[in-house]
Design a protein around this motif. Structure first.
Motif, mmCIF file in Angstrom:
data_model
loop_
_atom_site.group_PDB
_atom_site.id
_atom_site.type_symbol
_atom_site.label_atom_id
_atom_site.label_comp_id
_atom_site.label_asym_id
_atom_site.label_seq_id
_atom_site.Cartn_x
_atom_site.Cartn_y
_atom_site.Cartn_z
ATOM 1 N N GLY A 1 0.568 -1.134 -0.033
ATOM 2 C CA GLY A 1 -0.029 0.068 0.095
ATOM 3 C C GLY A 1 0.861 1.261 0.111
ATOM 4 O O GLY A 1 0.264 2.383 0.258
ATOM 5 N N GLN A 2 2.176 1.162 -0.378
ATOM 6 C CA GLN A 2 2.829 2.337 -0.320
ATOM 7 C C GLN A 2 2.455 3.272 -1.521
ATOM 8 O O GLN A 2 2.328 3.009 -2.605
ATOM 9 C CB GLN A 2 4.450 1.852 -0.547
ATOM 10 C CG GLN A 2 5.553 3.200 -0.233
ATOM 11 C CD GLN A 2 5.602 3.396 1.141
ATOM 12 O OE1 GLN A 2 5.296 2.505 2.110
ATOM 13 N NE2 GLN A 2 5.924 4.681 1.557
ATOM 14 N N PRO A 3 2.241 4.672 -0.926
ATOM 15 C CA PRO A 3 1.775 5.725 -1.984
ATOM 16 C C PRO A 3 3.028 6.015 -2.804
ATOM 17 O O PRO A 3 4.175 5.996 -2.593
ATOM 18 C CB PRO A 3 1.342 6.787 -1.238
ATOM 19 C CG PRO A 3 1.955 6.645 0.076
ATOM 20 C CD PRO A 3 2.027 5.230 0.349
ATOM 21 N N ALA A 4 2.624 6.761 -3.995
ATOM 22 C CA ALA A 4 3.713 7.165 -4.929
ATOM 23 C C ALA A 4 4.449 8.460 -4.233
ATOM 24 O O ALA A 4 3.914 9.111 -3.129
ATOM 25 C CB ALA A 4 3.116 7.647 -6.078
ATOM 26 N N SER A 5 5.833 8.431 -4.455
ATOM 27 C CA SER A 5 6.639 9.570 -3.975
ATOM 28 C C SER A 5 7.594 10.127 -5.122
ATOM 29 O O SER A 5 7.472 9.544 -6.134
ATOM 30 C CB SER A 5 7.645 8.953 -2.865
ATOM 31 O OG SER A 5 8.644 8.157 -3.288
ATOM 32 N N PRO A 6 8.245 11.079 -4.725
ATOM 33 C CA PRO A 6 9.097 11.549 -5.884
ATOM 34 C C PRO A 6 10.034 10.575 -6.421
ATOM 35 O O PRO A 6 10.590 10.661 -7.759
ATOM 36 C CB PRO A 6 9.828 12.687 -5.158
ATOM 37 C CG PRO A 6 8.938 13.380 -4.145
ATOM 38 C CD PRO A 6 8.278 12.088 -3.530
ATOM 39 N N THR A 7 10.520 9.638 -5.723
ATOM 40 C CA THR A 7 11.450 8.474 -6.229
ATOM 41 C C THR A 7 10.875 7.448 -6.624
ATOM 42 O O THR A 7 11.482 6.361 -7.198
ATOM 43 C CB THR A 7 12.353 8.296 -5.073
ATOM 44 O OG1 THR A 7 11.697 7.871 -3.722
ATOM 45 C CG2 THR A 7 13.128 9.689 -4.549
ATOM 46 N N HIS A 8 9.552 6.847 -5.983
ATOM 47 C CA HIS A 8 9.085 5.663 -6.535
ATOM 48 C C HIS A 8 7.563 5.546 -6.711
ATOM 49 O O HIS A 8 6.915 6.275 -5.959
ATOM 50 C CB HIS A 8 9.298 4.629 -4.849
ATOM 51 C CG HIS A 8 10.618 4.259 -4.684
ATOM 52 N ND1 HIS A 8 11.514 5.286 -4.434
ATOM 53 C CD2 HIS A 8 11.190 2.963 -4.816
ATOM 54 C CE1 HIS A 8 12.740 4.472 -3.890
ATOM 55 N NE2 HIS A 8 12.458 3.268 -4.491
ATOM 56 N N PRO A 9 7.297 4.853 -7.638
ATOM 57 C CA PRO A 9 5.623 4.894 -7.823
ATOM 58 C C PRO A 9 4.954 3.909 -6.781
ATOM 59 O O PRO A 9 5.664 3.263 -5.864
ATOM 60 C CB PRO A 9 5.598 4.109 -9.253
ATOM 61 C CG PRO A 9 6.910 3.180 -9.300
ATOM 62 C CD PRO A 9 8.003 4.001 -8.598
ATOM 63 N N ALA A 10 3.616 4.215 -6.687
ATOM 64 C CA ALA A 10 3.023 3.432 -5.768
ATOM 65 C C ALA A 10 3.148 1.991 -5.940
ATOM 66 O O ALA A 10 3.272 1.433 -7.203
ATOM 67 C CB ALA A 10 1.415 3.958 -5.838
ATOM 68 N N THR A 11 2.991 1.333 -4.725
ATOM 69 C CA THR A 11 3.128 -0.259 -4.777
ATOM 70 C C THR A 11 2.082 -0.825 -5.652
ATOM 71 O O THR A 11 2.759 -1.637 -6.308
ATOM 72 C CB THR A 11 3.352 -0.697 -3.434
ATOM 73 O OG1 THR A 11 4.622 -0.345 -2.590
ATOM 74 C CG2 THR A 11 3.587 -2.276 -3.488
ATOM 75 N N ASP A 12 0.960 -0.575 -5.497
ATOM 76 C CA ASP A 12 -0.009 -0.939 -6.414
ATOM 77 C C ASP A 12 0.052 -1.095 -7.927
ATOM 78 O O ASP A 12 -0.040 -2.213 -8.679
ATOM 79 C CB ASP A 12 -1.285 -0.311 -6.149
ATOM 80 C CG ASP A 12 -1.981 -0.893 -4.540
ATOM 81 O OD1 ASP A 12 -1.232 -1.697 -3.954
ATOM 82 O OD2 ASP A 12 -2.796 -0.062 -3.981
ATOM 83 N N ILE A 13 0.815 0.133 -8.364
ATOM 84 C CA ILE A 13 1.137 0.362 -9.798
ATOM 85 C C ILE A 13 2.134 -0.830 -10.124
ATOM 86 O O ILE A 13 2.150 -1.410 -11.239
ATOM 87 C CB ILE A 13 1.176 1.687 -9.984
ATOM 88 C CG1 ILE A 13 -0.002 2.433 -9.823
ATOM 89 C CG2 ILE A 13 1.637 1.712 -11.576
ATOM 90 C CD1 ILE A 13 0.383 3.960 -10.182
ATOM 91 N N ARG A 14 3.074 -0.718 -9.159
ATOM 92 C CA ARG A 14 4.281 -1.729 -9.436
ATOM 93 C C ARG A 14 3.725 -2.999 -9.689
ATOM 94 O O ARG A 14 4.590 -3.926 -10.573
ATOM 95 C CB ARG A 14 5.372 -1.615 -8.369
ATOM 96 C CG ARG A 14 5.907 0.269 -8.398
ATOM 97 C CD ARG A 14 7.032 0.143 -7.177
ATOM 98 N NE ARG A 14 8.035 -0.655 -7.178
ATOM 99 C CZ ARG A 14 8.992 -0.743 -6.240
ATOM 100 N NH1 ARG A 14 8.722 -0.116 -5.054
ATOM 101 N NH2 ARG A 14 10.202 -1.333 -6.339
ATOM 102 N N LEU A 15 3.262 -3.384 -8.499
ATOM 103 C CA LEU A 15 2.572 -4.845 -8.718
ATOM 104 C C LEU A 15 1.957 -5.141 -9.714
ATOM 105 O O LEU A 15 1.791 -6.205 -10.419
ATOM 106 C CB LEU A 15 1.847 -5.284 -7.450
ATOM 107 C CG LEU A 15 2.552 -4.987 -6.142
ATOM 108 C CD1 LEU A 15 1.585 -5.507 -4.884
ATOM 109 C CD2 LEU A 15 3.594 -6.340 -5.805
ATOM 110 N N ARG A 16 0.816 -4.149 -10.136
ATOM 111 C CA ARG A 16 0.078 -4.362 -11.551
ATOM 112 C C ARG A 16 0.893 -4.568 -12.672
ATOM 113 O O ARG A 16 0.805 -5.447 -13.528
ATOM 114 C CB ARG A 16 -0.846 -3.100 -11.694
ATOM 115 C CG ARG A 16 -1.945 -3.340 -12.589
ATOM 116 C CD ARG A 16 -2.903 -2.120 -12.695
ATOM 117 N NE ARG A 16 -3.147 -1.712 -11.469
ATOM 118 C CZ ARG A 16 -3.235 -0.403 -10.895
ATOM 119 N NH1 ARG A 16 -2.765 0.420 -11.602
ATOM 120 N NH2 ARG A 16 -3.535 -0.211 -9.644
ATOM 121 N N ASN A 17 1.989 -3.963 -12.657
ATOM 122 C CA ASN A 17 2.964 -4.188 -13.797
ATOM 123 C C ASN A 17 3.785 -5.362 -14.096
ATOM 124 O O ASN A 17 3.810 -6.022 -15.124
ATOM 125 C CB ASN A 17 3.941 -2.834 -14.073
ATOM 126 C CG ASN A 17 3.104 -1.418 -14.580
ATOM 127 O OD1 ASN A 17 2.382 -1.494 -15.213
ATOM 128 N ND2 ASN A 17 3.838 -0.361 -13.933
#
Length: 228
Positions: A101-117
């Protein structure tokens, strides 16, 4: 390295995990992610994607800021996909457990989007991010991102607390994918012989079995090479 009398002609990638994880190969999937960063930086893969597919401008936002955030996010996406190409579900489960559930930050995209990819990549589904990287890899004359691990069935030997017989280098990668899947089955109480173990005990034993399986393969390889 010259102090040791060694003259290396190749560039070394210096990546490591804390000593805590030395005997926990399940968590070594993170090293594949870090290796992906090294390859990305060395070959300027993400930088190439920005030339081919620049991020859209946003009213009132400095274009340089947009460019930097997009660069960082794409770098994470590439490292995720690189790791997934070798460890399959391993990197998915790792992210799911360590950054839920980590939200997006300036250095990392949100975990949910990363998992989806990652999930789309592993299941062969259309993925815009993947397409962007494949185009950049082609321009750089580099191999595409594809599955590079060999699946192996560990359920029977691991259920009986025995190491599995590894027969190819690609199964060294594949055992990480299989190991995370097996651990999920154990924690979900779907492996009868393991039902009396708590999560920490199960994790320790799975890691031990993976390590023993890999070491057995290494011993056999060294023996075969020595006697060839």
């Amino acid at each position: 390295m010259q102090a040791l009398g060694i003259d290396l002609k190749i560039e070394l990638a210096h990546i490591s995990l804390p000593a805590l994880y030395r005997h926990k190969p399940l968590y070594h999937v993170a090293l594949y992610h870090e290796l992906g960063h090294f390859i990305d930086t060395h070959y300027k893969i993400t930088e190439t994607t920005l030339l081919q597919h620049p991020p859209p401008t946003q009213t009132g936002v400095d274009p340089a800021v947009i460019q930097q955030v997009e660069l960082r996010h794409r770098m994470e996406f590439f490292a995720d996909l690189f790791a997934a190409s070798y460890t399959g579900e391993g990197i998915y489960k790792f992210l799911e457990n360590f950054a839920p559930g980590q939200p997006a930050s300036p250095t990392h995209p949100a975990t949910d989007i990363r998992l989806r990819n990652i999930n789309k990549f592993l299941n062969g589904k259309a993925n815009n991010i993947l397409s962007v990287f494949q185009a950049a890899l082609k321009v750089r004359s580099l191999p595409e991102l594809v599955s590079r691990f060999e699946s192996l069935d560990i359920e029977i030997p691991f259920a009986e607390i025995r190491p599995v017989n590894i027969v190819s280098p690609n199964q060294i990668h594949g055992i990480l994918d299989a190991g995370w899947t097996f651990l999920g089955q154990v924690i979900g109480n779907r492996i009868e012989q393991w039902k009396d173990l708590d999560g920490l005990q199960a994790e320790r034993i799975v890691n031990d079995l993976i390590e023993k399986s890999v070491r057995n393969w290494m011993i056999i390889e060294k023996w075969n090479n020595a006697t060839a």
